[in-house]
Design an enzyme around this catalytic site. Structure first.
Site, PDB file in Angstrom:
ATOM      1  N   ASN A 359       7.874  -2.089   8.364  1.00 30.20           N
ATOM      2  CA  ASN A 359       7.510  -0.856   7.666  1.00 30.20           C
ATOM      3  C   ASN A 359       8.235  -0.753   6.325  1.00 30.20           C
ATOM      4  O   ASN A 359       8.903   0.236   6.023  1.00 30.20           O
ATOM      5  CB  ASN A 359       7.794   0.376   8.531  1.00 30.20           C
ATOM      6  CG  ASN A 359       6.705   0.633   9.552  1.00 30.20           C
ATOM      7  OD1 ASN A 359       5.615   0.076   9.447  1.00 30.20           O
ATOM      8  ND2 ASN A 359       6.985   1.462  10.537  1.00 30.20           N
ATOM      9  N   ALA A 360       8.085  -1.789   5.536  1.00 28.75           N
ATOM     10  CA  ALA A 360       8.743  -1.836   4.230  1.00 28.75           C
ATOM     11  C   ALA A 360       7.833  -2.552   3.244  1.00 28.75           C
ATOM     12  O   ALA A 360       7.053  -3.432   3.612  1.00 28.75           O
ATOM     13  CB  ALA A 360      10.086  -2.565   4.317  1.00 28.75           C
ATOM     14  N   PRO A 434       4.332  -6.485   1.791  1.00 27.90           N
ATOM     15  CA  PRO A 434       4.504  -5.384   2.740  1.00 27.90           C
ATOM     16  C   PRO A 434       4.721  -5.925   4.148  1.00 27.90           C
ATOM     17  O   PRO A 434       3.994  -6.808   4.609  1.00 27.90           O
ATOM     18  CB  PRO A 434       3.193  -4.619   2.640  1.00 27.90           C
ATOM     19  CG  PRO A 434       2.569  -5.058   1.351  1.00 27.90           C
ATOM     20  CD  PRO A 434       3.010  -6.463   1.147  1.00 27.90           C
ATOM     21  N   GLU A 435       5.741  -5.398   4.801  1.00 29.70           N
ATOM     22  CA  GLU A 435       6.009  -5.731   6.201  1.00 29.70           C
ATOM     23  C   GLU A 435       5.460  -4.572   7.034  1.00 29.70           C
ATOM     24  O   GLU A 435       6.085  -3.526   7.152  1.00 29.70           O
ATOM     25  CB  GLU A 435       7.509  -5.923   6.435  1.00 29.70           C
ATOM     26  CG  GLU A 435       8.132  -7.056   5.629  1.00 29.70           C
ATOM     27  CD  GLU A 435       7.781  -8.425   6.192  1.00 29.70           C
ATOM     28  OE1 GLU A 435       7.170  -8.474   7.290  1.00 29.70           O
ATOM     29  OE2 GLU A 435       8.110  -9.434   5.549  1.00 29.70           O
ATOM     30  N   ASN A 436       4.289  -4.760   7.618  1.00 30.90           N
ATOM     31  CA  ASN A 436       3.531  -3.678   8.243  1.00 30.90           C
ATOM     32  C   ASN A 436       3.844  -3.564   9.725  1.00 30.90           C
ATOM     33  O   ASN A 436       3.786  -4.553  10.452  1.00 30.90           O
ATOM     34  CB  ASN A 436       2.032  -3.933   8.068  1.00 30.90           C
ATOM     35  CG  ASN A 436       1.627  -4.015   6.614  1.00 30.90           C
ATOM     36  OD1 ASN A 436       1.346  -2.999   5.982  1.00 30.90           O
ATOM     37  ND2 ASN A 436       1.562  -5.230   6.062  1.00 30.90           N
TER      38      ASN A 436
END
Length: 941
Positions: A359-360, A434-436
């Protein structure tokens, strides 16, 4: 010898992969209790990826998934607790159980097309720019595309074949909007196992010319499900909404959007082979490194790019069995070479390279912040920090993902695609990885299948921003105060360029209300630099007979020469009633009507108010203090909102607050200061949660404590981040539906609160923590917008008594009002038989709480559906012949009706003849009745 053999073997780019016969490598989830920054560095140095899938829990403990090989390394440097013994088995079992439910939910979601309810501001009826000019506290509920699909079985993830079938389906349904899939390699290079790396372009092929370009990639690491599913969701959203959403149409018409959904097809195929129900842990490509088992083979494709390749052994690993093994040289692998060659043929302004999970939104520079990653060395900036900051803020405005460069908020990694695309390619492309998704509640690399769609929805905004901001793009800020006090003056706007492509912008103001006699539009704006904001003044003249409190309405249109970026209607008021006005250019807080309290004093700034005059600030020092638990600025005297149907609060503001952690709120008290309610304004955004503040940095100088990570109130409306010194006009509305806890209250106070955590972390950005400033605070009573009367035609029936009363519900087609409808009526509304089979015009009148009425006309078709009374007929008897008398009946509208028959008279046939009589009311209603006619000759000759 082992490593030497590994390196020699992997020199051959096209060597066939040898199929492993060993059982799958076991991956575990482990927990390391509250690791220090130095421990994080050690973990990085043994080859763990601290970006993808490394997260802290609410206690500050590190959760990470490691192979048995990596676990053996961890064991040598720290203690840990095993949370899940076998991640592959865990993921597969959960997916098998949850996937049917996920598919059922997805089917239901496709049938539900929700519509967002917008908060009240002076902006009305926005028709263009709803995505980038969203002044809400919640995200758009991106409607689930009809053709978006979960994988048939593979943990909900699409397989390679299913993905290619999706691309083919897109092409067959929208041939003018998406190209056929082709190998991204200009030389038709293939992967080790002979697969192409496919690319498609979404753009309107009917519109020629050079267009700004954006690149989207996914599935670089072949176990990161959301990286692929996010892209297919977004692609279908663009295609299916092109015909109905003007913003989508503008993006697709005037931009070239390139998609590479699967960078690593060999790795994804291998996961499907090894774990067909999902959970496969292959991360790297399928290069045989010669000494590893199953999932440990391969090269980490996001450590194989040429820029800063092998910069150090912490940002990538020289160990062929580590998940971060970088290969023998930059671009040693076909996959990275294919994308490099493709990339160099284009001029991508922005790129989104999706990964999971954390989330980043990570961006470059990834390899280092301090040279040699030594904090004793002065930082080396990219020169793009402000752009990365603003773009990242806009991408994560509602998801509230952490954002920053990898070394500053996560850990450094070299050979990263972001660094090559931005620095090594010569293209200066702004790039994000993006780290989803999150480990808690969402499921990790293989998310709980029911979470795949929500994670994809969260990525839609960042995908849109990357597309729009690659082009000639700007945002428009309304800076015109709500209370206009002169019949001539200027309408004020802030034009902020956010697009990477230079171009011209045209602002057009068009009068809507008749009380605007003239406006003089400004010249076309040229030569703006990225992030520059120009304040534009549009001269206006109002009617000299305009009345106090009268509404002034105009439309603003911002265009870039190719399309309309933003169009909305704006409402202001002429001399509305002021309930409270803070003193202009104040010298003390008391004179301004405010009282400061707490551990840090709010104060007057003599030169940093709006327009360079005096204003109010959280701090007079260059930066505000840390660890502020109580710093309040409260309205000194309560005001009454009793009987006020709609109240507007407005003030100018700018701020520079540590993003994600420190914050300012405006709160209101309905009881004179005893209880306080958080208020929702035009520029507020939701507070962060610990699920999105996972700044798991390896630098002690940028770390955040566990308490800091949970500092902001979850989801509450607040201000944080950096406006770069640009003022906005903030607005809050109070009515029965907006900030309703203060509506109609007799003793209301407002207060600003500042709260700060234990430290201020710039994380490599140019922020200076200057604090929060505001000026020109006013509370105004305003007349609401008139209701919008919407009619629908109706067909209604007379009653059995021959009457009809038309009700509002019969002809009301969802009439609306911003503060609430208080009365609704229809006229004329009573009808009778004289109106049967006619169309009557009726007027619907809708009145709101301010006494304003709007009307519309509906056509009512009136039907008589009551049939005549069916009579009971007596027998007719005769000797030789008879002509019966026609019987009669009654009807509510036609009165007395005489029957008719097709039976010929006289009747002479001996015996019983049945005569059928028909009774027609003339309005289409017919009944019949039978009568027995008996000829019985009983007289002898």
């Amino acid at each position: 010898v082992l490593f030497f053999t590994t390196f020699l073997y992997s020199q051959s780019t096209h060597e066939s992969h040898k199929t492993k016969t060993e059982p799958n490598e076991i991956y575990k989830k482990i927990k390391i209790t509250n690791p220090s920054s130095e421990m994080m560095n050690k973990l990085g140095r043994i080859g763990l990826d601290l970006d993808c899938g490394s997260q802290f829990d609410s206690n500050g403990d590190l959760l990470i998934e490691v192979s048995a090989y990596e676990e053996s390394k961890v064991k040598k440097i720290t203690s840990y607790q095993v949370i899940i013994e076998d991640m592959e088995s865990f993921y597969a079992k959960r997916a098998s159980k949850n996937l049917p439910q996920a598919k059922s939910i997805l089917k239901t979601q496709k049938l539900s097309k929700t519509k967002s309810n917008n908060k009240t501001t002076s902006l009305k009826s926005t028709t263009y720019g709803n995505i980038t000019h969203r002044f809400e506290n919640t995200e758009i509920d991106w409607a689930v595309p009809t053709n978006f699909q979960l994988g048939a079985s593979f943990g909900g993830c699409l397989t390679v074949d299913e993905t290619l079938a999706q691309l083919d389906l897109m092409r067959s349904l929208y041939p003018n909007l998406i190209t056929a899939k082709v190998n991204a390699s200009p030389t038709d290079q293939r992967t080790i196992e002979g697969r192409p790396v496919y690319v498609v372009k979404i753009s309107n092929s009917a519109i020629a010319g050079t267009k700004p370009e954006t690149l989207y990639t996914g599935m670089t690491h072949s176990r990161e499900v959301s990286s692929l599913m996010n892209l297919t969701y977004f692609m279908w959203y663009l295609l299916e909404n092109y015909a109905t959403d003007p913003d989508v149409k503008n993006l697709v018409d005037h931009h070239d959007l390139y998609f590479i959904p699967i960078v690593n097809p060999d790795g994804l195929t291998y996961n499907q082979t090894q774990s067909p129900t999902g959970g496969g842990m292959q991360r790297k490509n399928r290069r045989d490194t010669g000494a590893c088992t199953t999932y440990l083979d391969g090269i980490d494709l996001n450590r194989n790019w040429g820029t800063y390749w092998g910069y150090d052994d912490q940002g990538s690993s020289p160990d062929g069995c580590d998940d971060t093994y970088r290969g023998t040289a930059g671009f040693s692998e076909a996959e990275t070479t294919i994308i490099k060659d493709f990339f160099l043929l284009h001029n991508f302004k922005t790129s989104i390279n999706h990964h999971s999970y954390k989330n980043a939104a990570l961006h470059g520079r990834a390899a280092f912040y301090h040279p040699n990653n030594n904090t004793a060395n002065a930082p080396v900036l990219t020169g793009r920090e402000n752009e990365y900051y603003q773009y990242s803020h806009d991408m994560t405005q509602f998801s509230r993902y952490a954002y920053g460069s990898s070394p500053n908020i996560s850990y450094w990694n070299n050979g990263n695609c972001n660094d090559w695309m931005n620095e090594g390619s010569g293209k200066n492309t702004l790039c994000w990885t993006p780290e989803n998704g999150a480990t808690t509640g969402e499921g990790g690399f293989w998310p709980t299948p029911t979470q795949i769609t929500p994670i994809a929805k969260r990525a839609v905004r960042m995908n849109f921003i990357a597309g729009f901001y690659s082009g000639v793009y700007a945002k428009l800020h309304d800076l015109t105060k709500s209370d206009i006090t002169s019949t001539s003056g200027t309408l004020n706007f802030g034009l902020e360029r956010v697009g990477q492509t230079s171009g011209d912008f045209t602002l057009t103001v068009t009068p809507i209300s008749s009380n605007i006699l003239s406006v003089t539009n400004v010249a076309v704006q040229s030569g703006m630099t990225v992030l520059e904001q120009r304040n534009l003044d549009v001269n206006f003249t109002l009617s000299p007979t305009i009345a106090n409190k009268e509404k002034i309405e105009f439309e603003v249109t911002l265009s870039n020469g190719s399309y309309i970026i933003y169009k909305t209607r704006i409402e202001k008021y002429y001399n509305p009633t002021s309930i409270f006005t803070s003193a202009a250019n104040p010298t003390t807080l008391a004179l301004a009507g405010w009282t400061a309290s707490g551990t840090s004093s709010w104060a007057i700034t003599s030169t940093d108010g709006f327009g360079g005059t005096a204003g109010i600030t959280t701090n007079t020092a260059a930066a505000y203090s840390n660890a502020i638990t109580t710093a309040n600025l409260t309205q000194t005297t309560a005001i009454s909102l009793a009987g006020k149907q709609q109240v507007a609060i407005q003030f100018n503001a700018k701020w520079d607050l540590e993003r994600s952690f420190d914050y300012v709120q405006l709160q209101g008290s309905p009881d004179g200061g005893t209880t306080w309610i958080v208020m929702n304004g035009k520029y507020t955004k939701p507070g962060t949660t610990t699920a999105v503040t996972d700044y798991s940095t390896t630098l002690s100088t940028t770390s955040k404590t566990t308490a800091d990570k949970g500092f902001q109130p979850d989801g509450q409306a607040l201000y944080d981040g950096d406006k770069f010194g640009k003022w906005v006009l903030e607005e809050y509305y109070i009515s029965a539906t907006e900030n309703a806890g203060l509506f109609n209250k007799a003793s209301v106070k407002f207060r600003f609160i500042l709260r700060t955590d234990s430290n201020n972390r710039a994380h490599g950005y140019n922020t200076t923590f200057k604090g929060f400033r505001f000026d020109n605070f006013k509370v105004l009573e305003i007349i609401s917008s008139p209701p919008v009367a919407n009619c629908k035609d109706a067909t209604l029936n007379l009653s059995s008594a021959g009457t009809l009363t038309v009700l509002p519900a019969d002809v009301n087609n969802n009439s609306t009002d911003d503060i609430g409808i208080t009365a609704i009526s229809v006229s004329p509304n009573t009808f009778n038989c004289t109106h049967a089979n006619t169309v009557q015009a009726v007027t619907l009148s809708v009145t709101d709480a301010d006494g304003q009425t709007s009307t519309c006309v509906a056509n009512v078709t009136i039907k008589d559906v009551t049939p005549p009374v069916t009579p009971t007929l007596t027998n007719v008897t005769a000797q030789c012949s008879v002509t019966p008398t026609a019987p009669t009946t009654t009807d509510v509208c036609a009165g007395t009706i005489t029957g008719t028959t097709s039976t010929p008279f006289p009747i002479t046939t001996q015996g019983t003849t049945i005569v059928t009589w028909s009774f027609n009311d003339g309005n289409g209603q017919i009944v019949t009745a039978d009568q027995n006619v008996i000829i019985d000759d009983t007289v002898a000759p």
